[in-house]
Design an enzyme around this catalytic site. Sequence first.
Site, short mmCIF file in Angstrom:
data_model
loop_
_atom_site.label_atom_id
_atom_site.label_comp_id
_atom_site.label_asym_id
_atom_site.label_seq_id
_atom_site.Cartn_x
_atom_site.Cartn_y
_atom_site.Cartn_z
N GLY A 1 46.09 -57.78 21.82
CA GLY A 1 45.02 -57.78 20.81
C GLY A 1 45.45 -57.26 19.45
CG ASN B 1 41.61 -61.31 30.48
OD1 ASN B 1 40.40 -61.34 30.72
ND2 ASN B 1 42.30 -60.19 30.44
CD1 TRP B 2 38.51 -67.02 28.24
CD2 TRP B 2 36.54 -67.55 29.19
NE1 TRP B 2 38.46 -68.37 28.38
CE2 TRP B 2 37.27 -68.74 28.96
CE3 TRP B 2 35.28 -67.63 29.78
CZ2 TRP B 2 36.77 -69.99 29.29
CZ3 TRP B 2 34.78 -68.89 30.13
CH2 TRP B 2 35.51 -70.05 29.87
CE LYS B 3 42.06 -59.21 26.88
NZ LYS B 3 42.89 -58.40 25.98
N GLY C 1 44.62 -63.73 25.93
CA GLY C 1 43.33 -63.12 25.62
C GLY C 1 42.65 -63.88 24.49
N GLY C 2 42.70 -63.32 23.28
CA GLY C 2 41.96 -63.85 22.13
C GLY C 2 42.06 -65.36 21.94
CD GLU D 1 48.37 -59.05 29.71
OE1 GLU D 1 48.11 -60.09 29.11
OE2 GLU D 1 47.50 -58.22 30.04
CD GLU E 1 41.93 -55.18 27.32
OE1 GLU E 1 41.12 -55.87 27.97
OE2 GLU E 1 42.61 -55.64 26.38
CG HIS F 1 44.12 -56.31 31.55
ND1 HIS F 1 43.90 -55.52 30.44
CD2 HIS F 1 44.53 -57.51 31.08
CE1 HIS F 1 44.16 -56.24 29.35
NE2 HIS F 1 44.54 -57.45 29.72
CB SER G 1 49.62 -60.94 20.16
OG SER G 1 48.80 -59.79 19.96
P1 13P Z 1 45.53 -60.95 23.59
O1 13P Z 1 46.09 -62.33 23.85
O2 13P Z 1 44.20 -60.99 22.90
O3 13P Z 1 46.52 -60.07 22.92
O4 13P Z 1 45.24 -60.31 25.03
C1 13P Z 1 46.23 -60.34 25.98
C2 13P Z 1 45.66 -59.89 27.26
O5 13P Z 1 45.32 -58.73 27.43
C3 13P Z 1 45.49 -60.88 28.33
O6 13P Z 1 45.16 -60.27 29.52
#
Ligand code: 13P
Length: 256
Positions: A177, A14-16, A238-239, A171, A101, A99, A217
Amino acid sequence: MTPPQARRPIVAANWKMNTGPADGSELARAVAAQDLPFAQVDVVLCPPSTGITSVAAAVRDSPIAIGAQHVYWETDGAFTGEISVPMLSGLAAYVIAGHSERRQLFGETDDDVRRKTLAILAGGLTPIVAVGESLDQRDAGQTLGVLRSQVTHVFELLTPEETAASVVAYEPVWAIGTGRNATPQQAQEAIGWIRDTVAEAQGSTTADQVRIQYGGSVSPENCEELLSREGVDGALVGGASLDAAKFATIVRAAAP
Ligand code: 13P
């Protein structure tokens, strides 16, 4: 009695809100150039909407699939700023729904997540339904109730076939994050609760088929111990997914 078929792990990036069309396709090519266990693991890249076309083109000759980060449930019309499932036709195979977010920052409700999931399935794509508790909820001992409510809301209306074809991402909000991943034990326990909830709604055969990822994470350092746990069917990253080599390490850790 035939034993249940093993679930195929799935690791999604997930590149957000990172990367545009050019650097997104560059990152996608870098991922495709890694040594990845495609025979054993489904690999999905979820770029932002404007990168979907170029990233899909960049990985056309690889088994990598594309996912969208968001859709609206209507198919077309006066919905400024939104994209629909039919607009992803030929480009994406997956869509993330729910998600945290989107729930927290953009006010998406369980009803919205349900509508999106139904629209994604109706369009022939696979939803990655994200669920998870906040830190306050975990500290108050509400994790099971929160997960049960989020999962039931989406899955009670689906057919067993639709449910089995879906992916769930556990999640925990406090792990996203933050660099503070759930312990393998916490991830496994919560994923077990989610599978039990799906079993209550749709039966245990269906629950045995639905793939449930962990997200929050996930890194090259912790992926082995998280993804080797029974019942953890891959990761939503994510990251670390913004670095091709790190993402590849996580994909490899998901191979059985
Ligand atoms: P991180 O891996 O940056 O914690 O993000 C997780 C995430 O929200 C994937 O959708």
